[in-house]
Design an enzyme around this catalytic site. Sequence first.
Site: not given
Lengths: 321, 398, 344
Positions: A58, A125
């Site tokens: 990322e 999540h």
Amino acid sequence: MTITYLEAIREAQEKALRDDERVYIYGQDIGTLGGAFKATKNLAKEFPGRVLDAPISEDAMVGSAIGAAIEGMRPIIEMQFADFSMVAINQIVNQAATLYWRTQVACPITIRLPSGGNPGSGPFHSQCLESLYSHFPGLVVMTPATVEDAYTMLLEAVEIDDPVIFCEHKYLYNRLKCEVLPETGLPCDTARIARFGRDVTIVAYSAMVHEALAAADQLHKEDIEVEVVDLRCVKPFDLKTVLSSVARTARLLCVGESWPWGGVNSEVIASVVTHGFHLLDAPPQRINSKDTPVPFHPSLWGVHKPSSQVIAAAVRRLCDW
Amino acid sequence: MPKIPIIMPQLGESIAEATVVRLTVNVGDQIANDQEVIEVETNKAVMSVTTPCQGLLDSFTAEVNETYPVGSTLGYIEASAEDVERLNLAEPPLVASAWFGPSHNAASADQTLSADDSLADNLEIPIGQNGAAYQSPRLRARLQELGIHPDDAAVVPGSGIAGRVTVRDFEAYIEGLNRLPSKKASPMRLAVADSMRRSWTRPLATLGVSISLEPILAHRKTLTPSPGPALYLAKALAIALSEYPQSAARLIGDKIVLPASIDIGVAVEVEDGVIVPVFAELDKQPLAGLPGQYKKFLQSAKEKRLPEEAKRPAIASVTNFGTLGVHWATPIPLPNETLIMGLGYGEKRPFWDETAGCFVPRLEAELTISFDHRVIDGGQSGRLVRRIMELLGAPEGL
Amino acid sequence: MLDTLKQPKRGVVSPVSREQYVDAFNWMLLARTVEEKLASLWRAGKISGGVYLGKGQEAISAALGIMLKSGDIFGPLIRDQAGRLAFGESLIDVFRVHFGSRTSLSRGRDGNVHRGNPRGGYHAMISHLGSLISVVAGALVARRFQGDTTAIGATTIGDGGTSTGAFHEAINMAAVEKLPLVVVVVNNQYAYSTPNSRQFACSDLVERATGYGVEGHSLDGTDLQECLEVLGQATQRARSGHGPQMVVGDCLRLTGHGEHDDASYMDKTLSQTRLGRDCLKIAENYLQERHWADHVLLEDWRKNAKEQVENAVADAQHEPLADPAMETWCPYATKRIASAVLVR
């Protein structure tokens, strides 16, 4: 033909790729697979070489987008889940958000954050990080609540010269539908009155707009008329529309799905109290998710985040004040 | 030759001061560009200080073993005018301490204020957010806690902006009151107080005339049970208002609200207050039926239990303060009424009789009308009173 | 450490010309002169914040700088004064940023080594080590999209910076994308005060190149000749489509971490080794040995460098400093967003 919130995001990206050769998309599993949620379905095939699978990096994904933006590109970064953007937070807040301030060179990158939970998604999540990113100067943080906004605001995000954190809500992905996508939308720094009412103003954004509207439906039966302001963009946010609404209702409730400390709700309330203290007839209230990690089990999850029932109860208390 | 200060540099990110360890040159020495002249020590390291330019070392103001904050002047170097010009040294030196100076903070505070003002200009915001009328949420909460109406806080002298009553002003006032004897007010007293307070928000005017009670006294003898003067007045008022309903209209915002029916109240004194039973559609009720109804109302008013039909809001009231021996008064109409009529004490007075050419005794009383001057003017109220006098002069028509 | 230095592994080393060597040497000399002046100005209280110098690293930095061409991308780190100048940074900009002039690109918003002109391919580093590598890589991604097949990108990092996740992510990504990126790891033996032994456990950082699937090169950072040869080769490999190049240069930091640091923790014996040699002195000797310059010419160059620096310092001190009243206090580039924020 109906279009879902998720499809609108795909459509917007397709349009951006088609209309602007500076646009490319970079993210994990977005190529052949079309993304973990299918937000880039078939785009890799349609635009060869411009929808690229990234390694699980990322930090490097965002860093490279910054470099490409400096060279004139308009990259879109898909984080697989908003939660994973934290790995790149240094690049986002220290590099991208400060670039224009430091160097007079704009950083037009769009970072898509699939945000919020679905039942069973658990602590890693499900996060809503708009409050976190709003803290840092230089970022535009968008939180579309409708299919139409998901479409036009994503296109606007790509156009904007500043780094945009685009918080798209996973719960809305396949639950919201519209008939036809609009050509244009309100500019992102303008809030939308999602429902007019005289008694209480609810300021909400993203999925919470729909909880607020459900609460408003219920309260209407009890002769309480709620006005719902959809912020659309939480940084910067449209204080003028919020104050105008509070001037009409004199009561304010802010609803956001992120955690309470130092968040969007606190900022909206602080601004209203600072600039519109004399407009208020009751102390402003807020509802956030509970101050714990997001729980996995659906029964816990459903209570962790603000719901229409909790919102309605808070409005009743506000009206009794 | 210009003297340029030698400055204590900022010798590290968190360093605020350093101690002079050694002066490495002498006063009067010729100093080269970039030459080190003072050795200083921080908690991190020993380092050297240089001068802003070459020149003659004029003086050291710093002393060895003394500690000086970043930005302090440690001495002076005499520079050539040419160097001062070339290196722009005439400007005050950039010193770290300037960051913490008050001027900078003041500047940013001002900016914040002006930014706020510009926002207010862009929005429609009710005026009067501070000043005498303004009560803070805290003061309001305190008033509520003590059961004090916000309007009643006006008796407290305020020390805030434009005479605003602050919480401290209020607490001082309350403390003073607590030293005086007090008792709990009755619910009736509180209700009347609330009613009168709300009524008093309007500009009320009163005018009065003398009337003869003789025709009424003569007429009441013809009826059994016979109505009192207040009922004659109420009935006359009802007829007059049915002819001029706008006289009893109410002003709400930009609307004149007219009465739907001519309902007239008659004030009755009860223990610790006043109750006003209402005669519904009094213009349509025969005078003869009123005494019976009034008796019933009177009884239930004394028991503070009015029948439902007498509790409807009246459009106007009458009060017979004459029963108290009072000649003249300026009664206050109820908050939802625009006017109230009063009748004073009846007594024999000399009256000039034109036909007889002499003074004759006549039973007279004062008739008053108190009204909301926003709704009706002197002329209109005068005409209303004239019409009532006419009706009371011929009571058989009532 | 020096014993393990490796020679370039592949390709033919093109000989270094006098012209190239002299060019690089003069950038080294100018950088050293600039930095000495910066240190002096800092000690006179003329510069706020820190001053970070590259003494001992000028050879690697200058050699890298002159290998880059117009249109290339450069992401220098804190000890790259020589490379910055060789890449085209003007002297006055160095001092403007240090003084906090309103006329500098950063307008006093950031100082010292945090300067650059990103649209000109000259990136402005942030303090978070390793994070610039992926930015330079991303600029190369953009160039590829735009059809530029000639440009390369180069960035430097220290021994300490190789321990970051950002370093790993960026090199791996650049390798996956086969980008023409040269990453120069300058191992100056210390990351602030932390020695190599507490920083990594491999015997030589260049071994990591194999793991990433990129070409690795080693050089002696005290020797300009070798710096020019190896960096010439590495940049050439990158330019000719061989993907990322990782160059590890060894040297010794001949100064503290910053001017506030007296480096008392450093192992004093290191300065007696080959690593501890001053690259500028070695280069001077080399020039004279090769008869490429005599002491008169060297003195001339020194004088010239000093003059340039003094003039730049004088000019920069006439420029207006950052002023809160002139500051926009707005971080947004998008005009509509900026004006919406400024109304508040």
